[in-house]
Design an enzyme around this catalytic site. Structure first.
Site, PDB file in Angstrom:
ATOM      1  N   GLU A  70      10.067   7.383 -16.857  1.00  0.00           N
ATOM      2  CA  GLU A  70      10.491   8.789 -16.768  1.00  0.00           C
ATOM      3  C   GLU A  70      11.257   9.020 -15.453  1.00  0.00           C
ATOM      4  O   GLU A  70      12.283   9.701 -15.440  1.00  0.00           O
ATOM      5  CB  GLU A  70       9.271   9.724 -16.858  1.00  0.00           C
ATOM      6  CG  GLU A  70       8.707   9.879 -18.263  1.00  0.00           C
ATOM      7  CD  GLU A  70       8.133   8.582 -18.823  1.00  0.00           C
ATOM      8  OE1 GLU A  70       7.544   7.795 -18.055  1.00  0.00           O
ATOM      9  OE2 GLU A  70       8.299   8.341 -20.040  1.00  0.00           O
ATOM     10  N   GLY A  72       0.843  -1.205   0.000  1.00  0.00           N
ATOM     11  CA  GLY A  72       0.000   0.000   0.000  1.00  0.00           C
ATOM     12  C   GLY A  72       0.866   1.238   0.000  1.00  0.00           C
ATOM     13  O   GLY A  72       1.026   1.889   1.034  1.00  0.00           O
ATOM     14  N   SER A  96       8.094   4.685 -12.864  1.00  0.00           N
ATOM     15  CA  SER A  96       7.896   4.879 -14.306  1.00  0.00           C
ATOM     16  C   SER A  96       9.235   5.089 -15.018  1.00  0.00           C
ATOM     17  O   SER A  96      10.224   5.480 -14.397  1.00  0.00           O
ATOM     18  CB  SER A  96       6.994   6.089 -14.560  1.00  0.00           C
ATOM     19  OG  SER A  96       7.716   7.270 -14.298  1.00  0.00           O
ATOM     20  N   GLU A 149      14.780  -7.145  -4.283  1.00  0.00           N
ATOM     21  CA  GLU A 149      15.027  -8.339  -5.099  1.00  0.00           C
ATOM     22  C   GLU A 149      16.271  -8.237  -5.992  1.00  0.00           C
ATOM     23  O   GLU A 149      16.602  -9.170  -6.698  1.00  0.00           O
ATOM     24  CB  GLU A 149      13.785  -8.748  -5.881  1.00  0.00           C
ATOM     25  CG  GLU A 149      13.133  -7.666  -6.700  1.00  0.00           C
ATOM     26  CD  GLU A 149      13.787  -7.508  -8.025  1.00  0.00           C
ATOM     27  OE1 GLU A 149      14.171  -8.523  -8.603  1.00  0.00           O
ATOM     28  OE2 GLU A 149      13.937  -6.365  -8.466  1.00  0.00           O
TER      29      GLU A 149
END
Lengths: 310, 398
Positions: free
Chosen positions: B374, B122, B372, B239
């Site tokens: 960007e 969340g 993202s 990870e």
């Protein structure tokens, strides 16, 4: 493969970087020119034995030498001497620098021909060796940063020494060589542009602070980095497939890199006073060599999916 | 290393259900959940579900080099991806092991390995995605608990999850990175509403989560109050490139699927694989894939050697996501109009299932998810190229 450099390789790279640093400032007459062959750089690399790295150390080391030397603003004949000739002539090679020529295009302009001592001519599946001593060459004006020339006399191919079935090997290492030069030139063109956009201010901040510039510059950096790894892998693997893969990648990425880097250098980027064109126009020249991306992609395709396509 | 690779291969030969792709093609939600749990338990029993967890917490405690081998082999075998358990296996243990209390670890880590408790994340909010630190979900301390109000979005698999890794603002007066805390939130309680969001692929992998006076016991705070931003860094770096390794290997294998289809007839006669234009395009993409493999391999080698990887994870993420889009687009183009029908989806099958319409549309999520492209380019520009940050927008006057 492991892409980390060994101590020996790192020392070799550092030595070439030192030579390149000594040749970082072109003389003023060369600065304004399109083509700039740096004879002093050629002599330093050749005299220092760096172009013999493939014989002494291995093809991977030779590719590292070519990549680093290609970051210099001046051109030298690197790839054919460092990567092609050692594989064609494992013991005693004819004198370099070399020009690589296809017999089908004998009458056209060839890169490095005015400064070359030997031409290696692919003729079908064979390679012909032409000693250029006494052969008349006409220089050809070109924007492509290298020196070009064409034969001013008829060359009788039948009279030349012939290495049977060597053309595939020449084409393979020619592709590794051009990918290595492209990787070096692209990395340096990016580094040059990064410095420019850090120092050039518009609207009270560096050009490089605008995301519109940063993001495309990052794409260029990514492509240059990937060119490097694929080239190293091709030199390490030593087969035609990996050579074509490296050339295919470098040749397909070159146009975008060249366009974007000139764009970010603004009006300065389209002047000869700026050094950028020495690297970008070498990229453009190499993009079209060995059949360009069309031929390299089809070589990859043929290796992967069979057939003997175009 | 070879012995370990051989043992993984032998285990996969014995335990990977041969017909799983057939069974999961167009599977219902219930079938998908049941099979994910079945595969999770099989991997757990084989000692492969938590290769990176310490042995004391039930993991395999494998070296990073062996983890690389394991993920390569899972990809090469075409094993199902444990999509429902990703947060549970990576983000939750990384966060709890770095910043959690012993009691939190004892309560939650064994429960994750049981396969019964799925976690979600969340973090993002409608007005806090790329600019995560602008999040506004509030957690107010009242005695021995916090009361949470607000909304999260893009929470993958939250509809199946029992617990949520929650970032919420605990000090609205502090600078935006300083007033955030990190919680374990039990989703099975009054005041929590989950609404799956239908995607353009037809699936509904992520949810909105609404919090209306939801209670969190104070012992579910991870790390110190208002230090949630620091804790979140452990979550986000959990990870270390293994997922992208696995996905890259899967893409390489998917090339065989694409090539097999390229033996089909084109509408204008002849096979795609014999068409010069198509062959060139395929080879160009293959060259890009090999470049990606080289980038990934170099980064992972550096992790194994304990070296800093700088901006390389960002470089690779951008690179992979753009290549995935072009790769799936090629599959879609080759399939012609026939590939643009809505067809059954292979649940848990990754991103190049051969259902090219779905794969292509799903690929768009990759240029957005996980930061993202960007934002990644901003990171690369700053860390790899040393370029200055673009100045933040000026605050409106008045």
């Amino acid at each position: 493969m492991d892409y980390a450099l060994s101590e020996e390789q790192a020392a070799l790279v550092a030595a070439v970087q030192g030579i390149v640093r000594d040749h970082g400032a072109p003389p003023s007459d060369a600065r304004q020119s399109f083509a700039y062959f740096d004879a002093s750089l050629q002599a330093a690399l050749q005299g220092g034995g760096f172009l013999d790295a493939a014989r002494v150390l291995g093809a991977l080391e030779a590719a590292l030498v070519v990549m680093e030397a290609a970051t210099a603003p001046g051109a030298a004949e690197l790839g054919a001497s460092a990567l092609v000739a050692p594989h064609l002539f494992p013991s005693a090679a004819p004198n370099g620098p070399f020009a690589l020529i296809d017999a089908a295009a004998l009458g056209k302009a060839h890169r490095h021909l005015p400064i070359a001592k030997t031409a290696l001519i692919t003729d079908g599946g064979d390679v012909l060796v032409l000693d250029l001593n006494g052969v008349r060459i006409d220089p050809v004006d070109s924007v492509y940063a290298y020196v070009y020339g064409r034969f001013a006399e008829r060359i009788d191919l039948r009279a030349l020494p012939r290495i049977p079935d060597a053309a595939p090997l020449l084409r393979q290492w020619h592709r590794v060589a051009l990918a290595a030069e492209m990787a070096g030139a692209a990395a340096q063109a990016v580094a040059f542009t990064v410095e420019y956009v850090k120092t050039r201010h518009v609207f009270a901040k560096p050009v490089g602070a605008f995301q519109a510039v940063q993001h495309r510059l990052v794409q260029c950096h990514q492509a240059a980095l990937a060119m490097r790894y694929l080239t190293l892998k091709a030199a390490w693997a030593g087969d035609a497939y990996h050579a074509a893969l490296a050339a295919c990648f470098a040749q397909q990425k070159a146009s975008k890199i060249v366009f974007d880097l000139h764009q970010f250098n603004g009006a300065m980027g389209i002047t000869n006073a700026h050094l950028l064109h020495f690297w970008t126009y070498r990229l453009r020249a190499l993009q079209a060599e060995a059949g360009g991306v069309y031929a390299s992609a089809h070589t990859v395709a043929n290796a992967l999916w069979g057939g003997a396509g175009p | 290393m070879m012995a370990f690779r051989d043992s993984v291969r032998a285990w996969l030969r014995a335990n990977l259900p041969a017909d799983w792709k057939h069974a999961m093609l167009g599977a219902s939600e219930a079938e998908h959940i049941a099979f994910q749990r079945q595969w999770f338990c099989a991997l757990r029993d084989g000692g492969y579900v938590a290769p990176h967890w310490p042995k004391e917490w039930g993991g395999a405690g494998l070296s990073f080099a062996d983890q690389i081998v394991l993920y390569e082999e899972l990809a090469r075998a075409g094993a199902p991806r444990l999509v429902l358990y990703f947060i549970s296996l990576y983000h939750t243990p990384a966060t709890l092991l770095a910043h959690g209390t012993d009691a939190q670890r004892r309560r939650h880590l064994p429960a994750i390995l049981s396969g019964d408790e799925i976690w979600c994340q969340g973090f993002s909010e409608p007005n806090a995605g790329s600019d995560l630190a602008s999040l506004r979900t509030r957690a107010e301390r009242r005695g021995d608990r916090y009361i949470v109000n607000g909304q999260k979005i893009w929470s993958s698999n939250a509809q199946y999850a029992r617990y949520c890794l929650l970032l919420a603002r605990t000090d609205p007066a502090a600078p935006k990175h300083k007033g955030i805390s990190y919680f374990i939130l039990d989703l099975d309680q009054p005041g929590v509403t989950r609404k799956p969001i239908r995607q353009m692929t037809g699936g509904a992998h992520f949810c909105e989560i609404f919090f209306d006076d939801v209670e969190i016991p104070a012992e579910n705070l991870i790390g110190a109050e208002n230090d949630g931003w620091t804790v979140a860094q452990a979550t986000l770096s959990s990870e270390r490139g293994l997922t992208i390794l696995e996905l890259t290997e899967r893409m390489r294998i998917a090339f065989d699927v694409l090539c097999a289809e390229a033996n089909n007839e084109t509408p204008w006669g002849g096979r795609y694989i014999d068409d010069a234009g198509f062959r060139r395009r395929l080879a160009e993409i293959y060259a890009r894939l090999e470049a990606l493999r080289a980038l990934v391999s170099n980064m992972l080698d550096r992790v194994v050697r304990g070296e800093s990887v700088g901006a390389e994870p960002s470089i690779i993420k951008v690179y992979y996501s753009e290549l995935l889009r072009d790769f799936t687009a090629l599959g879609l183009r080759m399939g012609g109009l026939d590939a643009q029908r809505i067809a059954p989806v292979l649940m848990g099958g990754g991103y190049e299932t051969g259902n090219w319409m779905h794969d292509y549309l799903y690929s768009w999520s990759w240029t957005i998810a996980g930061g993202s492209n960007e934002v990644q380019r901003n990171i690369i520009a700053e860390r790899a190229l040393g370029l200055p940050r673009e100045a933040p927008a000026a605050k409106p006057r008045g």
